[in-house]
Design an enzyme around this catalytic site. Structure first.
Site, PDB file in Angstrom:
ATOM      1  N   GLN A  72       0.746  -1.117  -0.010  1.00 19.72           N
ATOM      2  CA  GLN A  72       0.161   0.014   0.080  1.00 19.72           C
ATOM      3  C   GLN A  72       0.845   1.205   0.050  1.00 19.72           C
ATOM      4  O   GLN A  72       0.367   2.464  -0.366  1.00 19.72           O
ATOM      5  CB  GLN A  72      -0.909  -0.061   1.264  1.00 19.72           C
ATOM      6  CG  GLN A  72      -1.877  -1.207   1.059  1.00 19.72           C
ATOM      7  CD  GLN A  72      -3.109  -0.937   2.265  1.00 19.72           C
ATOM      8  OE1 GLN A  72      -2.633  -1.505   3.430  1.00 19.72           O
ATOM      9  NE2 GLN A  72      -4.158  -0.409   2.133  1.00 19.72           N
ATOM     10  N   HIS A 173       0.992  -8.878   4.747  1.00 18.46           N
ATOM     11  CA  HIS A 173       0.106  -8.174   4.503  1.00 18.46           C
ATOM     12  C   HIS A 173      -0.625  -8.069   3.070  1.00 18.46           C
ATOM     13  O   HIS A 173      -0.553  -7.202   2.436  1.00 18.46           O
ATOM     14  CB  HIS A 173       0.178  -6.720   5.060  1.00 18.46           C
ATOM     15  CG  HIS A 173      -0.990  -5.864   5.271  1.00 18.46           C
ATOM     16  ND1 HIS A 173      -1.016  -5.260   6.523  1.00 18.46           N
ATOM     17  CD2 HIS A 173      -1.989  -5.573   4.761  1.00 18.46           C
ATOM     18  CE1 HIS A 173      -2.363  -4.628   6.710  1.00 18.46           C
ATOM     19  NE2 HIS A 173      -2.824  -4.893   5.420  1.00 18.46           N
ATOM     20  N   GLU A 219      -5.394 -10.073   9.002  1.00 19.12           N
ATOM     21  CA  GLU A 219      -6.957 -10.357   8.505  1.00 19.12           C
ATOM     22  C   GLU A 219      -6.869 -11.752   7.413  1.00 19.12           C
ATOM     23  O   GLU A 219      -7.470 -11.315   6.390  1.00 19.12           O
ATOM     24  CB  GLU A 219      -7.363  -9.119   8.005  1.00 19.12           C
ATOM     25  CG  GLU A 219      -7.399  -7.826   8.861  1.00 19.12           C
ATOM     26  CD  GLU A 219      -8.175  -6.796   8.159  1.00 19.12           C
ATOM     27  OE1 GLU A 219      -8.522  -7.014   7.235  1.00 19.12           O
ATOM     28  OE2 GLU A 219      -8.091  -5.694   8.851  1.00 19.12           O
ATOM     29  N   TYR A 358     -13.275  -1.590  12.509  1.00 15.66           N
ATOM     30  CA  TYR A 358     -13.671  -0.459  11.847  1.00 15.66           C
ATOM     31  C   TYR A 358     -15.277  -0.179  11.725  1.00 15.66           C
ATOM     32  O   TYR A 358     -15.659   1.025  12.081  1.00 15.66           O
ATOM     33  CB  TYR A 358     -13.394  -0.632  10.296  1.00 15.66           C
ATOM     34  CG  TYR A 358     -11.972  -0.812   9.843  1.00 15.66           C
ATOM     35  CD1 TYR A 358     -11.297   0.455   9.556  1.00 15.66           C
ATOM     36  CD2 TYR A 358     -11.305  -1.900   9.892  1.00 15.66           C
ATOM     37  CE1 TYR A 358      -9.908   0.527   9.252  1.00 15.66           C
ATOM     38  CE2 TYR A 358      -9.713  -1.748   9.587  1.00 15.66           C
ATOM     39  CZ  TYR A 358      -9.393  -0.385   9.398  1.00 15.66           C
ATOM     40  OH  TYR A 358      -7.909  -0.465   9.233  1.00 15.66           O
ATOM     41  N   GLU A 420      -5.518  -2.221  14.084  1.00 14.09           N
ATOM     42  CA  GLU A 420      -6.098  -0.969  13.266  1.00 14.09           C
ATOM     43  C   GLU A 420      -7.452  -0.526  13.553  1.00 14.09           C
ATOM     44  O   GLU A 420      -8.397  -1.318  14.069  1.00 14.09           O
ATOM     45  CB  GLU A 420      -6.311  -1.816  11.799  1.00 14.09           C
ATOM     46  CG  GLU A 420      -4.940  -1.875  11.140  1.00 14.09           C
ATOM     47  CD  GLU A 420      -5.056  -2.579   9.752  1.00 14.09           C
ATOM     48  OE1 GLU A 420      -6.207  -2.285   9.062  1.00 14.09           O
ATOM     49  OE2 GLU A 420      -4.368  -3.076   9.125  1.00 14.09           O
ATOM     50  N   GLU A 477      -5.364   1.693  -1.560  1.00 13.25           N
ATOM     51  CA  GLU A 477      -6.501   0.981  -0.777  1.00 13.25           C
ATOM     52  C   GLU A 477      -7.190  -0.160  -1.624  1.00 13.25           C
ATOM     53  O   GLU A 477      -8.398  -0.126  -1.867  1.00 13.25           O
ATOM     54  CB  GLU A 477      -7.518   1.947  -0.235  1.00 13.25           C
ATOM     55  CG  GLU A 477      -7.350   2.684   0.753  1.00 13.25           C
ATOM     56  CD  GLU A 477      -7.101   1.888   2.105  1.00 13.25           C
ATOM     57  OE1 GLU A 477      -7.504   0.652   2.267  1.00 13.25           O
ATOM     58  OE2 GLU A 477      -6.114   2.261   3.004  1.00 13.25           O
TER      59      GLU A 477
END
Length: 556
Positions: A72, A173, A219, A358, A420, A477
């Protein structure tokens, strides 16, 4: 603007606190040369404050960090001996990302890491989470180590340490080596367990002398379901041939299965090579809040939904097996853990829960939704719609943060590190820069979520170690390209230098957590209740009071 300022083209940003007071921050372009002059030399070896010690002036009882991920932010996708990743291939495939955007350059962290570390210093930040690019270290996923890639990460780690910023490394990631994908399909094949453990061993040997905080996988719930279920992320596998050229039913479950085993295998190696370190897997988990807290059916439905989603990966990690709700839904599709695999999981457990949070929703009983008999909504029983962020999947539900921290504590009895939490503010892609910098929507999100996390610690006894805001920088993203901005630092993608600008959220976080960087404090304080940000969700009289109400209602 005074001569020698770190910033140019100032924007004055008033930020309203939850108590009605206002802080005013000055926001401008970061000038690395001016920053270097003001920061001066580092304090020297052994003189850094403890990175995870909560500063005396902090309003939160846990430490602050910030985070990025290799694909990213790094860019330099063909430099320094780096091999190809599945995200290189996916993003270069027409129609897979927003306007065909990719991470070839991203925000050029590979070349600008020293400046970005200086930027973190001006905020007083002491903890930085980043990921290694597997292909920078092992271009083909296995085999010969790429010394250029090792040199880059050595320089990054050493520069962070010299700046009194503690590195927290994520091994994976989402940027899987393309060479391994072509060989056996990545996370859906048992060979990945061996290859990931070998990669982890290499990383621990290379960097474990200086880095003591590690994360295995980022994740699995996301990269497995999106990459092997819906196919909207790399490697783009699904059963719908109108969207995916490859993929079979159940691959998303295989992905979770082998990810859990790969994690445990890496933890086993870690205990041998970095005995004084800590390690965990990060998990993306929301909260299912009962739609009608007075309805036993809704409360039970919310509990089932929470166990189904929240325990998807954590249940195997802590029990060695799938949760009851997963077995009820998937049945024979779930790969079975052998006795040897269960022992591997139970004997190599992580040091804490690494939570990525989130968004959340309401859950209610629905007899027409077997087998769990549950459905969800983003509208409360009172008809109040949760506010939607710029990302269509992200609804702002601050009080659910407290509920979730309590649910995790009650179910697993582990300490928690929030790795996060953040938000994409509506309209930032199209708004003029001056409007984006004063990111009042994002500040309000942070205020309310951190407030509820603070109450969970102070009133409920949750063992919360720290909080990493996502993200340090606006970045690539994934399938959304650069259209969604999560950063607390604005990136001017139209400038030749990818200029960095502080947003109000970066300074508010630094100030709230009592950090003492040269840009941690506001230029003014006021008790006026005028101005400031709109609430990110319909605000209660105070976030803690609303959280108390939600906690009493949910009983999850």
């Amino acid at each position: 603007m005074s001569c020698g300022s770190i910033f140019a083209q100032e924007v004055i940003c008033p930020v309203k606190e939850l108590d009605g007071s206002t802080k005013v921050f000055t926001l401008d372009r970061f000038d690395p040369k001016a920053a270097a002059a003001q920061l001066g030399p580092g304090p020297g070896a052994g003189a850094c404050p403890s990175p995870q010690q909560v500063p005396a002036g902090s309003k939160a009882p846990f430490f602050l960090g910030t985070a990025t991920a290799s694909y990213q932010v790094e860019g330099a996708f063909k430099e320094g001996g780096r091999g190809e990743s599945i995200w290189d291939v996916f993003s270069h495939t027409p129609g897979k990302t927003f306007e065909g955007q990719d991470g070839d350059v991203a925000v050029d962290f590979y070349h600008r890491y020293k400046d970005d570390i200086a930027l973190m210093q001006t905020l007083g930040l002491r903890n930085f989470r980043f990921s290694l690019s597997w292909m920078r270290i092992l271009p083909n996923g296995t085999g010969t180590v790429n010394q250029e890639g090792v040199a880059f990460y050595n320089k990054l780690i050493d520069t962070l340490k010299a700046a009194c910023i503690e590195p927290h490394i994520t091994l994976y990631h989402w940027d899987f080596p393309q060479a391994l994908y072509e060989r056996y399909g990545s996370w859906i094949d048992p060979r990945v367990v061996v290859d990931f453990a070998a990669y982890a061993e290499t990383a621990f040997e290379l960097f474990g002398d200086r880095v003591k905080n590690w994360f295995t996988l980022n994740e699995p719930e996301s990269y497995c379901l999106l990459g092997y279920g819906s196919g909207v992320h790399a490697p783009g596998r699904c059963t719908d041939r109108s969207r995916c050229s490859a993929g079979e039913a159940g691959e998303d479950l295989k992905c979770i299965y082998y990810s859990a085993l790969a994690h445990a295998s890496a933890v086993k190696v870690f205990r041998q090579l970095v005995p004084d370190g800590v390690i965990a897997m990060t998990n993306a988990i929301g909260m299912s809040v009962p739609y009608n807290a007075s309805s036993q059916e809704d409360v039970a439905a919310a509990q089932r939904n929470q166990a189904f989603n929240g325990g998807f990966v954590l249940d195997p990690l802590y029990t060695g097996d799938w949760g009851a709700e997963r077995k009820q839904v998937h049945g024979q599709q779930l790969p079975a853990f052998t006795p040897e695999q269960k022992a591997l999981l139970l004997e190599n457990q992580q040091d804490f829960i690494a939570l990525q949070h989130y968004t959340s929703n309401y859950a209610y009983y629905n007899k027409d939704k077997p087998p769990l008999l549950v459905d969800t909504t983003t509208k409360s029983i009172d008809g109040v719609q949760l506010v939607q962020a710029d990302s269509p999947w992200l609804y702002v539900f601050p009080s659910a943060m407290r509920d979730l921290l309590n649910w995790l504590t009650q179910r697993y009895n582990q300490s928690i590190l929030i790795t996060e939490n953040g938000v994409s503010a509506p309209g930032e892609y199209d708004k003029p820069r001056a409007e984006v910098l004063c990111d009042q929507f994002r500040v309000s999100y942070f205020q309310q979520y951190i407030s509820n996390a603070t109450v969970a610690v102070q009133q409920d006894g949750v063992q919360l170690l720290g909080y990493f805001a996502w993200s340090l920088l606006d970045n690539f993203e994934w399938a959304d390209g650069y259209s969604k901005r999560f950063g607390t630092i604005y990136i001017d993608y139209n400038s030749t230098g990818l200029d960095r600008y502080y947003k109000g959220s970066s300074m508010w976080l630094s100030n709230h957590f009592g950090l003492t960087g040269i840009r941690s404090g506001p230029v003014a304080n006021s008790t006026s209740s005028t101005g400031g940000p709109p609430a990110a969700a319909k605000p209660p009289a105070g976030a803690p009071a609303e959280a108390d109400k939600q906690q009493a209602r949910s009983e999850l």
